[in-house]
Design an enzyme around this catalytic site. Sequence first.
Site, PDB file in Angstrom:
ATOM      1  N   SER A 204      71.924 -41.526 -47.095  1.00 33.89           N
ATOM      2  CA  SER A 204      71.460 -41.815 -45.749  1.00 33.89           C
ATOM      3  C   SER A 204      70.435 -42.940 -45.860  1.00 33.89           C
ATOM      4  O   SER A 204      70.740 -43.989 -46.422  1.00 33.89           O
ATOM      5  CB  SER A 204      70.881 -40.540 -45.116  1.00 33.89           C
ATOM      6  OG  SER A 204      70.520 -40.748 -43.776  1.00 33.89           O
TER       7      SER A 204
ATOM      8  N   HIS B  29      75.284 -42.268 -43.824  1.00 35.29           N
ATOM      9  CA  HIS B  29      74.857 -42.141 -42.432  1.00 35.29           C
ATOM     10  C   HIS B  29      74.448 -43.524 -41.951  1.00 35.29           C
ATOM     11  O   HIS B  29      73.774 -44.258 -42.659  1.00 35.29           O
ATOM     12  CB  HIS B  29      73.642 -41.226 -42.314  1.00 35.29           C
ATOM     13  CG  HIS B  29      73.917 -39.811 -42.688  1.00 35.29           C
ATOM     14  ND1 HIS B  29      72.914 -38.906 -42.891  1.00 35.29           N
ATOM     15  CD2 HIS B  29      75.070 -39.145 -42.880  1.00 35.29           C
ATOM     16  CE1 HIS B  29      73.440 -37.730 -43.198  1.00 35.29           C
ATOM     17  NE2 HIS B  29      74.754 -37.856 -43.204  1.00 35.29           N
TER      18      HIS B  29
ATOM     19  N   ASP C 287      71.630 -33.105 -45.230  1.00 36.32           N
ATOM     20  CA  ASP C 287      73.090 -33.202 -45.295  1.00 36.32           C
ATOM     21  C   ASP C 287      73.497 -33.536 -46.732  1.00 36.32           C
ATOM     22  O   ASP C 287      72.882 -34.368 -47.377  1.00 36.32           O
ATOM     23  CB  ASP C 287      73.599 -34.288 -44.334  1.00 36.32           C
ATOM     24  CG  ASP C 287      75.119 -34.330 -44.239  1.00 36.32           C
ATOM     25  OD1 ASP C 287      75.766 -33.289 -44.467  1.00 36.32           O
ATOM     26  OD2 ASP C 287      75.656 -35.404 -43.944  1.00 36.32           O
TER      27      ASP C 287
END
Length: 191
Positions: free
Chosen positions: A14, A41, A134
């Site tokens: 991310s 992400h 995540d």
Amino acid sequence: MQNDALKLVVIGGSWGGIQASLGVLKDLPVNYSIPVVLVLHRLRNQEGSLQELLDKKLPLKVVEVGDKEPVLPGHVYLAPANYHVLLEKDHTFSLDDSELENYSRPSIDVTFTSAADVYGKNTVGILLSGASRDGSSGLKYIFEKEGLVVAQDPAEAEVATMPQAAIATIPGCRVMNVARIQEFLLALHEH
């Protein structure tokens, strides 16, 4: 060659993950024997093409995942914005636009879990820099299926939350800096 088709590297990241993934992948040979799936992400309306940026900077062919596309070595498959990426038993991809998971779509956990279901112990999961949790439960699932799991060293990560969550969740998680992850991936390459 038959054996190569059964292996898969899945990488998630991310915040800070784009730079970390470039560092990990930049020296892999153009004929790298294991397909790489990259789930990063990014903002849903981000300007510019991440696929084009990565393709210019990496020797491997970078393609955005297409539905029903076959999983082949020598490629980095980039999860498209706003879709979950799943791996199918016939070694193709499917795209899914269902609910966000961990506030994300694509969700790293979704891809990691489906990769482990298809590739089992031949799955290599790598979690890079990021500001969310995540990826840690998906990485744990890969570990439970006897795959190899690696987290970027939190001391080196731009944002340590994601790799720290993985290390806390998985007692057997290997911790490596970007240079070491790159060496690890090169060592898996079958000439």
